[in-house]
Each structure stands twice: as structure tokens, then as C-alpha cells.
Write a protein that holds these residues in place. Structure first.
Motif, PDB file in Angstrom:
ATOM      1  N   PRO A  83      35.508  35.446  47.420  1.00  0.00           N
ATOM      2  CA  PRO A  83      35.742  36.517  47.834  1.00  0.00           C
ATOM      3  C   PRO A  83      36.965  37.372  47.117  1.00  0.00           C
ATOM      4  CG  PRO A  83      35.433  35.106  49.638  1.00  0.00           C
ATOM      5  CD  PRO A  83      35.769  34.263  48.329  1.00  0.00           C
ATOM      6  N   LEU A  84      38.164  37.037  47.420  1.00  0.00           N
ATOM      7  CA  LEU A  84      39.146  37.638  46.888  1.00  0.00           C
ATOM      8  C   LEU A  84      39.148  38.005  45.406  1.00  0.00           C
ATOM      9  CD1 LEU A  84      42.545  36.146  48.617  1.00  0.00           C
ATOM     10  CD2 LEU A  84      41.402  38.277  48.760  1.00  0.00           C
ATOM     11  N   GLY A  87      36.183  40.280  45.016  1.00  0.00           N
ATOM     12  CA  GLY A  87      36.619  41.725  45.717  1.00  0.00           C
ATOM     13  C   GLY A  87      37.902  42.372  44.772  1.00  0.00           C
ATOM     14  N   ALA A  88      38.670  41.689  44.350  1.00  0.00           N
ATOM     15  CA  ALA A  88      39.668  42.382  43.644  1.00  0.00           C
ATOM     16  C   ALA A  88      39.360  43.066  42.239  1.00  0.00           C
ATOM     17  CB  ALA A  88      40.796  41.472  43.127  1.00  0.00           C
ATOM     18  N   VAL A  90      36.060  44.109  41.915  1.00  0.00           N
ATOM     19  CA  VAL A  90      35.372  45.259  42.156  1.00  0.00           C
ATOM     20  C   VAL A  90      36.177  46.191  42.343  1.00  0.00           C
ATOM     21  CG1 VAL A  90      33.894  46.126  44.206  1.00  0.00           C
ATOM     22  CG2 VAL A  90      33.313  43.955  43.207  1.00  0.00           C
ATOM     23  N   PHE A  91      37.512  45.907  42.944  1.00  0.00           N
ATOM     24  CA  PHE A  91      38.568  47.175  43.300  1.00  0.00           C
ATOM     25  C   PHE A  91      38.793  47.642  41.691  1.00  0.00           C
ATOM     26  CE2 PHE A  91      43.135  47.901  42.745  1.00  0.00           C
ATOM     27  CZ  PHE A  91      43.169  48.982  43.385  1.00  0.00           C
ATOM     28  N   ALA A  93      37.269  47.637  38.942  1.00  0.00           N
ATOM     29  CA  ALA A  93      36.323  48.230  38.357  1.00  0.00           C
ATOM     30  C   ALA A  93      36.069  49.699  38.981  1.00  0.00           C
ATOM     31  CB  ALA A  93      35.121  47.487  38.368  1.00  0.00           C
ATOM     32  N   VAL A 104      47.921  46.388  39.695  1.00  0.00           N
ATOM     33  CA  VAL A 104      47.097  45.405  39.916  1.00  0.00           C
ATOM     34  C   VAL A 104      46.387  44.667  38.718  1.00  0.00           C
ATOM     35  CG1 VAL A 104      44.832  44.481  41.207  1.00  0.00           C
ATOM     36  CG2 VAL A 104      46.563  45.975  42.327  1.00  0.00           C
ATOM     37  N   ARG A 105      46.089  45.264  37.919  1.00  0.00           N
ATOM     38  CA  ARG A 105      45.123  44.857  36.718  1.00  0.00           C
ATOM     39  C   ARG A 105      46.436  44.143  35.961  1.00  0.00           C
ATOM     40  NH1 ARG A 105      43.595  49.141  34.824  1.00  0.00           N
ATOM     41  NH2 ARG A 105      41.459  48.775  35.941  1.00  0.00           N
ATOM     42  N   GLU A 109      46.435  40.119  34.928  1.00  0.00           N
ATOM     43  CA  GLU A 109      46.355  39.453  33.729  1.00  0.00           C
ATOM     44  C   GLU A 109      47.664  38.645  33.404  1.00  0.00           C
ATOM     45  OE1 GLU A 109      46.499  42.683  31.125  1.00  0.00           O
ATOM     46  OE2 GLU A 109      44.326  42.787  30.681  1.00  0.00           O
ATOM     47  N   SER A 112      47.491  35.231  35.489  1.00  0.00           N
ATOM     48  CA  SER A 112      46.519  34.312  34.962  1.00  0.00           C
ATOM     49  C   SER A 112      47.044  33.366  33.895  1.00  0.00           C
ATOM     50  CB  SER A 112      45.329  35.087  34.472  1.00  0.00           C
ATOM     51  OG  SER A 112      45.596  35.771  33.327  1.00  0.00           O
ATOM     52  N   VAL A 148      41.932  33.516  41.521  1.00  0.00           N
ATOM     53  CA  VAL A 148      41.780  34.981  41.746  1.00  0.00           C
ATOM     54  C   VAL A 148      41.985  35.701  40.533  1.00  0.00           C
ATOM     55  CG1 VAL A 148      42.828  36.642  43.146  1.00  0.00           C
ATOM     56  CG2 VAL A 148      42.227  34.627  44.042  1.00  0.00           C
ATOM     57  N   SER A 152      39.018  37.981  38.773  1.00  0.00           N
ATOM     58  CA  SER A 152      39.205  39.404  39.284  1.00  0.00           C
ATOM     59  C   SER A 152      39.094  40.363  37.773  1.00  0.00           C
ATOM     60  CB  SER A 152      40.520  39.992  39.816  1.00  0.00           C
ATOM     61  OG  SER A 152      41.444  39.532  39.038  1.00  0.00           O
ATOM     62  N   GLU A 156      35.739  42.528  36.906  1.00  0.00           N
ATOM     63  CA  GLU A 156      35.915  43.795  36.382  1.00  0.00           C
ATOM     64  C   GLU A 156      35.147  44.198  35.255  1.00  0.00           C
ATOM     65  OE1 GLU A 156      39.824  45.133  35.336  1.00  0.00           O
ATOM     66  OE2 GLU A 156      39.107  47.313  35.151  1.00  0.00           O
TER      67      GLU A 156
END
Lengths: 281, 254, 328
Positions: A83-84, A87-88, A90-91, A93, A104-105, A109, A112, A148, A152, A156
């Protein structure tokens, strides 16, 4: 001026060298796959999936508890991580074009690339220390934290593949933004999101380092998240570094099982991707 | 249609921007009810932006904003407290490229606007009526539950028209609706516009002057963000007031 | 955002949904939910840093100043000199980069510029598979395939031919820096190769065509036009690979020999930062030992953040952002 012949020879030489790069890159892959299959296959049997590990020298036995343990760990990790992560994504995108989104992006990156063992220590500090013992929960938290950022970003990318014209079409019908996001954009991106999630699960199933001092290991069946738990990867590690020939054999067989799990998940991911692209383009 | 009827849409002093770029400059015009207004002009003249101001789609583009007054039956679309979402239900839109929802069937595409807006009731009749209005019914009635993407480009565009009609708009905005279609499909869409104007007020943006001449009652010529001239289509094409209009419609530039 | 009116209408972004009259409740709730989910990513990173520092605190208090100045690692007597691990991490990563970068760049060039197009999907499937294999399986393969091969063939050969170099001296035992470096090379190869391929894709075709039109051979076009253009991106790919190599744990732990010593020979057994954490953390003797290991993790974390940030910025400089799917 160099002669044309010389330049041609040089051209062919460099092409050959670059081609050699392809061979050098794929040779270890071929060797690895072949050995895992050829050495692992003889040890596979039904009981390998259902039985508990046996002590050294005792024939038979399996990794049933490790298979179950990995399943439990990954499932627990998914509860928090999917979900996290999705969800992140989708945020990123849908609302990710501002300063906050770019921050956040970039964070995702960079994060990761953080070594998984570091995240293992984080889970140790957050779960093992307050609980005073090792547990599946701690390992699952580490896996979720690792999931996460990558998830994410891939979510995206895949949500952004949805053409903006579909969003426009929906908005022009008088559908509000949030409904357009949920019912049109995310619905259209569903195949892609499933793909991203499956790949994240596959990565999580193959993690070892963050489990070493969070879930530890367990010689027995365990379904309690608050107890130490066996996992395929840690079991492979323990078998491999042991000095015993028959444990080495089990390491190869367990590696084959892990490879099948990871490969299967990757295959499913590809199918999900193809289906979603096939029906939309 | 008598010129004395009150306009369906009245635009007064409309300006629109993309960030710092002034894309539509002080435009005022009226659209008669149950008529077709064609908006022509060279690319980049602001005609699409103008169109998108009529259902408040322009403000969805990053940096897009608009000022001025646009009234629909006398009601200002840009007044405080007006929900753009409700405007878009009254003013439908058809886009340059067919954009059916790829995850939905043909029937579901038509009813999408109703279903997404929470409308509960029998949809079959509405689907059939809209597909008939969009002149698509006969081609798809046997495969209403196939994916919308299985249709040809021209059929997809008529499906998009049917989808726009299903929410029962009063006005239909069409942004170069035939530019991605082949000549036969284009002819069908043009024919359809003739039929639709019996029930809807239509504003169509086109870069194709023959098309404007064929389908519209009135024509507006835009150049560099300004409305140069608006009038009866016949006048614009045969005896325009402005030199620039004449140069454009006779192909001297653009 | 500046847009000439001639530009095609950009994609409607959810971001600009704010109308002057206030969005409705559903839109606000949706925006808020998405913002929270995005913020969760930042929160996670914050929690990670705090938790690491918290676990490391006992050692930081006890004076971990000897971390980088001492090479004596003896947890029982309380000396925590991390030099052998830092040395091992650096040496194995350097070996990995030296081996993996030429191969990856060659592979990327072959795929993108030289080789038959038909080969592309096959090779990129292979590269994706390499990237998907869990590291413990690489370790297994390294331990039972690579190490014996090094011990019996490559290391004796290197010793005979290049033995005048100190790095290729010593007994060929297989386990050691060289084995760890080579297995790291295999593991970071997919990262470097795929990022390099992406970077090469961004080179404008006109650059290459210009060179070819001047009568350059294919290789000359690559050297004159393509490589200079993509240099920053390849450097970024290398840094990304380096970041992975520094933090890779399992495979290295299984083949490096786990000996906290510093040796000039690549054949010798050594240790690395992640390996010592993996081996000792679960059985650490007391808070200071745990803390010291967490301190090492903190170092690893910091270095990987710096490397990854630099790498992302470099790659972004070349590619100017991921390709956004824009539909008209």
C-alpha cells in the motif's frame, strides 16, 4: 591520415570486443542457471517441500518450514510495503510535479540504492530491541522498507503510461478529479501496477541480508509473526557455508526452489504487463 | 434561426494564458442556440484554448488560467462558487484523437459518464439512444460488450461522441474531431454534426476550411490569439470584412 | 511554465486541479491522501536514519574515533578498528568496477549501436534475469564454482604471468578479494549495462548520422559522437554500480574469506563492511559491539546516499528526466 583498411580493421576489432562483452556478461548467467538446475534437481522431491530440516548426516529432510517462513515474511511485508509503495507511486504520478513531488521522487530514487543490510539494522532497532527477541515481524518490516522506494518509482512510471487523453475524456464528462484518478487512470494502469507489485514481491523473496539478524532462523515450523522464523534465503546461506557435503546438496536444491519462486513471480509480472499493454494499445 | 434569439453562449472579454503566454486575447462573441459555430485559424492561434475555456478544461493544464466572462444561458461559468465539474456535464467535449476508455466495453464507454457520476437506473436504453444519435448503433449493436478498442478510428470517434451525449449536455465542443480520421470517417462525422445540431449547440475547432464551410452556420477566425472576425459562414468565406480573413480563407497564408 | 500557444496542448495534470473556486470535498480528500502517501517516503528515510543512529549510539559514546584509524578489530577486548573492512570494501568494489564497466559499456554499445537488432530482446532478457537472481544464489555459485576455478586456474595463471605485481602474489586460495570483486562485477553488471543503454538511447541520432555522413566508420562515430555525449551518463551508471557493490552483502560474505586483515594481494582473504555486519551482528557481544556494527552501517548508508545522489544527478543531466508518456 590512416589508411581506410586500418580503420576498417579497427572498426571490426572494436565490434568484436563489444560482442565479447555480451558473451562475458551472459556466460556467468548460463553457468549459474545450469548449475542450480543440475545440482539442485537431484535433491528435489515432494518431501523436500514438506519436511523439516534434518541434522547433518541424516538423510531426507527438507525446507518446508523455510518455504512457509518465506511465504509468511513476504506476505507480512506486503501488508505494509505494497500500500505504501503503490500509494507513493500514485502520488508521484498524479501530484508529483511540484517541489514536494520532486523531493519525494529523488528521495525514493536515492533510497532505493541503500544496502539492504543497513535496513536490516533499522528493523533490528525498531522491532527486535523493544521486543527483546528476533521475530518474523522484524524481518517483514525490513523487507517492507526495502520495497517502498523501488515500488513507488516503478508504479509511477507505469501509471504515467496512461494517456492524458483518457483523463481529459473523463473530466470532460463532468467526473471529478478523484473519481477520474481512481476509476479511469488507476483502472487503466492496473496491469502495470500488478506488474510492479509482483516484481517487488520477487525481490523481497530473494533478500537475505536484512533477515540474518531480524528473523534469524528456526529449525521448526512457525506461523507466529512474533517468533524467529526460517526463510529459504537464510537457509541456503547456512547450508552453503557449512562444511558438510549433504548440506551443500540441500543448498543447491533450496536455491533451485528459490529460483523457481523468483522466476515464477517475474514470469507472472511479464504476463500481467503484456496483458495490460495488449488490451490498451 | 433568427438572429434575435438570445445567445446560447456569450463570451465577453475572455483572456487565457499558459503561464506567461497570452494565448487568447480579449475575445467576445455569441453562439446561437442549435447552431454550429466553426472556429478556424492557423495552428497556434488560440482556437483550441478558446474552446477549452468554454467548459473550463483550460484551467486543468499546468499554468493555464482564464479571465473574462463566459455565460451559458445567461449564467456566468467563471463566477465564484461555480463548480467546474457541473459545467462540464452541461458542456460536453469531443477531442482531436478518439480516446475511448480502453478498459471498458463499447456499452460501458457510452454509459461511463452516467455511471461515474453515480447515476442509477436503466442504462440499456440510454446506450442505444446515444449510439443511434452518434450513427454508430447499426455497426455495433451486435457487439456492445466487446472492448471499445476493437473499433476502427472513425467508429471510436463516434463512440466518443455518443459518450459525450449520454450525460445530456446542452452544448458540444469538438476539438478538430476529424483530424485523425480518414476521409470516409470524416464525412460521417460531418454528417453527424448536421444531425446533432437539431438538439445541441455545437462549437467545432477545425484547421480544415472546407470542413468549416461545410458544417457550420457561423465561423470565427482567430489569429495570434485574437478574434479577427466572426460572422455567417457564407459571408466569412465569400465576402469577409477583414483583409487577414480573406488572405487566410483564400489560402494566402496559414 | 512557459508555453507558446503553438505548442500542442500538454497533458492535463492532476496537479493543477486547483480552481479559483475551491475543489470539492472528494478532490481535497484525494489530494490529501496522496500527499500523505508521498510524505510516507520521506518519513521512512527519516525513521531509518534515526533508528540507525539510535542503535549505533553506545559505540559512538564509547568513542568510535578509532573506526578509521585502527586496523585492530577485536570485539571481545573492545577494540573496533574498521580499516580492514573499509579496505576490503574499497578493493573489491574497485575490482568489480574495473571488470564490470568495460564489459557493460561494450555490451550496451553492441546492443544499441552495433549488433543485430534481433539480438536485443534476448540479451536484455538475460540482463534482466541477472538482475533478478537473489544475491545468496550468486554467493552459492561463487563459493562452489568461481572460487574453485580461481584457486585451480585463474590465480595460478595470473601468479605465473603477472606475479611481478604485488596484487597478483601469494598463495592461490580462491576465497578472497579477487573472488569477491569478480562476483560483484557480475552482480553490478546489469545495473551499469541497463543505465548505459538508457543513456545511449538519449544520444540524438543526428550526432551519429553526422559522423557517419562524414565517412566515419561505425566505431569512429561511436568514439567521436556517441561516447563524448554520453560520458556523464556512463559515469553516473558507474557510480550506481559502485553504490550497489559497496553494499552488497551475501555474495561477498560467502567468498571473501572473512579475515580482518589488510593484504596487498588480491588472492588473500579479506573482509568487507557489509560482511562483518552480516557475520557478527546477530551474535554481537554487548551494546558497544552492536553499536560499532551499526556505526559501520551508518558509514555505508552515508556513502551510498552520496554515491546514489551523484549518480542520479549525472544520469538526469544526460537524460533530462525519465521519458514522460505524453499523449496529445
Amino acid at each position: 591520415m590512416r589508411s581506410l583498411l586500418l580503420r576498417r580493421i579497427r572498426n571490426h576489432l572494436m565490434t568484436a570486443l563489444c560482442g565479447l562483452g555480451v558473451l562475458l556478461a551472459l556466460a556467468p548467467l548460463a553457468s549459474l542457471l545450469w548449475l542450480v538446475v543440475s545440482r539442485g534437481l537431484p535433491g528435489l522431491s515432494l518431501s523436500f517441500f514438506t519436511a523439516l530440516p534434518t541434522p547433518v548426516g541424516e538423510p531426507g529432510g527438507g525446507v518446508g518450514n523455510a518455504v512457509v517462513g518465506t511465504g509468511m515474511l513476504v506476505s507480512l511485508a506486503c501488508l505494509l510495503g505494497l500500500p505504501l509503495g503503490v500509494g507513493a507511486g500514485v502520488f508521484l504520478a498524479e501530484r508529483g510535479d511540484g517541489l514536494f513531488g520532486r523531493t519525494v521522487r529523488f528521495t525514493a530514487e536515492v533510497f532505493s540504492g541503500v544496502p539492504s543490510i543497513v535496513v536490516g539494522i533499522v528493523a533490528y532497532g525498531l522491532v527486535v530491541v523493544p521486543m527483546h527477541h528476533f521475530s518474523a515481524l522484524a524481518g517483514a518490516l525490513a523487507l517492507a522498507l526495502l520495497m517502498v522506494p523501488t515500488l513507488s518509482r516503478s508504479t509511477e512510471e507505469l501509471v504515467r503510461l496512461v494517456p492524458g487523453s483518457l483523463r481529459e475524456a473523463s473530466l470532460a464528462l463532468g467526473v471529478p478529479q478523484w473519481k477520474t484518478s481512481l476509476r479511469i487512470v488507476l483502472r487503466t494502469a492496473r496491469g502495470g501496477i500488478v506488474t510492479a507489485a509482483l516484481l517487488a514481491v520477487a525481490r523481497a523473496a530473494g533478500e537475505t541480508a536484512p533477515l540474518l539478524f531480524t528473523t534469524l532462523n528456526n529449525q521448526y515450523w512457525n506461523l507466529r509473526p512474533d517468533q524467529p522464523t526460517a526463510s529459504l534465503t537464510v537457509q541456503i546461506f547456512n547450508y552453503a557455508i557449512s562444511p558438510y557435503e549433504d548440506w551443500h546438496q540441500k543448498a543447491w536444491s533450496a536455491a533451485l526452489v528459490l529460483l523457481l519462486v523468483v522466476g515464477g513471480l517475474n514470469l507472472l509480472a511479464r504476463i500481467a504487463m503484456r496483458n495490460s499493454l495488449g488490451s490498451h494499445r | 434561426m433568427s438572429a434575435a434569439a438570445p445567445p446560447k453562449i456569450r463570451v465577453e472579454g475572455l483572456d487565457a494564458w499558459f503561464g506567461e503566454t497570452h494565448a487568447v486575447r480579449d475575445v467576445s462573441l455569441d453562439v446561437r442556440p442549435l447552431s454550429v459555430l466553426a472556429v478556424i485559424g492557423p495552428s497556434g492561434c488560440g482556437k483550441s484554448t478558446f474552446l477549452r475555456c468554454l467548459n473550463r478544461m483550460h484551467e486543468l493544464v499546468p499554468g493555464g488560467r482564464a479571465t473574462g466572462k463566459v455565460t451559458l444561458d445567461g449564467e456566468d461559468l467563471y463566477a465564484r462558487g461555480v463548480d467546474p465539474v457541473s459545467i462540464r456535464r452541461r458542456v460536453g467535449m469531443v477531442f482531436q484523437r478518439p480516446n475511448p476508455f480502453p478498459t471498458m466495453t463499447i456499452a460501458d464507454n457510452v454509459s461511463a459518464g452516467l455511471r461515474l457520476n453515480g447515476w442509477k437506473g436503466r442504462l440499456e436504453e440510454i446506450v442505444e439512444r446515444c449510439l443511434r444519435q452518434a450513427a454508430l448503433w447499426d455497426e455495433v449493436k451486435d457487439r456492445l460488450h466487446s472492448p471499445a478498442t476493437s473499433l476502427s478510428g472513425g467508429q471510436q470517434q463516434r463512440l466518443c461522441i455518443a459518450r459525450a451525449l449520454a450525460v445530456e449536455p446542452e452544448v458540444l465542443l469538438m476539438d478538430e474531431p476529424a483530424s485523425a480520421l480518414d476521409p470516409i470517417a470524416t464525412a460521417r462525422v460531418e454528417e453527424l454534426m448536421h444531425e446533432l445540431k437539431a438538439r445541441y449547440t455545437i462549437v467545432v475547432v477545425t484547421h480544415n476550411m472546407q470542413q468549416a464551410a461545410r458544417v457550420s452556420d457561423q465561423t470565427a477566425f482567430f489569429y495570434m490569439g485574437e478574434l479577427v472576425e466572426v460572422g455567417d459562414t457564407e459571408t466569412i468565406f465569400t465576402n469577409p470584412r477583414e483583409q487577414r480573413t480573406e488572405d487566410y480563407v483564400t489560402g494566402k497564408f496559414g | 511554465m512557459n508555453r507558446s500557444p503553438a505548442a500542442p496542448l500538454p497533458r492535463v495534470s492532476g496537479g493543477a486541479a486547483r480552481s479559483a473556486h475551491g475543489p470539492n470535498l472528494g478532490d481535497r480528500a484525494w489530494s490529501g491522501l496522496l500527499g500523505l502517501l508521498g510524505g510516507a517516503v520521506l518519513l521512512i528515510v527519516g525513521v531509518v536514519v534515526l533508528a540507525l543512529v539510535h542503535v549505533a549510539r553506545p559505540a559512538l559514546k564509547a568513542g568510535a574515533g578509532t573506526f578509521v584509524s585502527s586496523s585492530d578489530w577485536d570485539p571481545v577486548s573492545g577494540s573496533f578498528g574498521a580499516l580492514p573492512f573499509i579496505y576490503g570494501t574499497v578493493v573489491t568494489s574497485v575490482v568489480a568496477i574495473l571488470v564490470a564497466v568495460p564489459i557493460s559499456v561494450g555490451l550496451a554499445l553492441f546492443l544499441q549501436e552495433m549488433g543485430p537488432r534481433k539480438l536485443r530482446p534476448v540479451v536484455s532478457f538475460g540482463i534482466e534475469t541477472l538482475a533478478a537472481i537473489p544475491s545468496v544464489i550468486y554467493g552459492l555459485w561463487g563459493l562452489f564454482v568461481l572460487v574453485p576455478a580461481l584457486r585451480d586456474h585463474l590465480e595460478p595463471f595470473l601468479g605465473r604471468t603477472l606475479g611481478f605485481l604485488p596484487v597478483f602474489r601469494g598463495a592461490p586460495i580462491g576465497l578472497g578479494y579477487l573472488a569477491a570483486g569478480l562476483i560483484l562485477a557480475v552482480m553490478i553488471l546489469p545495473t551499469i549495462a541497463s543505465v548505459t543503454t538508457e543513456v545511449l538511447k538519449t544520444v540524438p541520432a543526428s550526432l551519429k548520422e553526422g559522423a557517419l555522413a562524414l565517412g566515419a566508420t561505425r566505431w569512429e562515430a561511436i568514439r567521436m559522437a556517441i561516447l563524448p555525449y554520453s560520458r556523464a551518463g556512463i559515469l553516473g551508471a558507474t557510480l550506481l554500480g559502485l553504490g550497489r557493490a559497496l553494499g552488497e552483502t551475501m555474495a561477498v560474505t560467502m567468498v571473501i574469506g572473512n579475515s580482518p586483515t589488510i593484504s596487498p594481494s588480491l588472492f588473500a582473504a579479506g573482509y568487507s563492511l557489509p560482511a562483518v555486519i552480516a557475520n557478527e551482528f546477530a551474535e554481537a557481544t554487548g551494546d558497544v559491539h552492536t553499536g560499532a556494527l551499526a556505526g559501520l552501517a551508518l558509514v555505508l548508508f552515508g556513502v551510498s546516499l552520496i554515491l546514489n545522489s551523484a549518480a542520479r544527478l549525472l544520469v538526469r543531466m544526460v537524460a533530462s528526466g525519465p521519458s514522460r508518456a505524453v499523449a496529445s
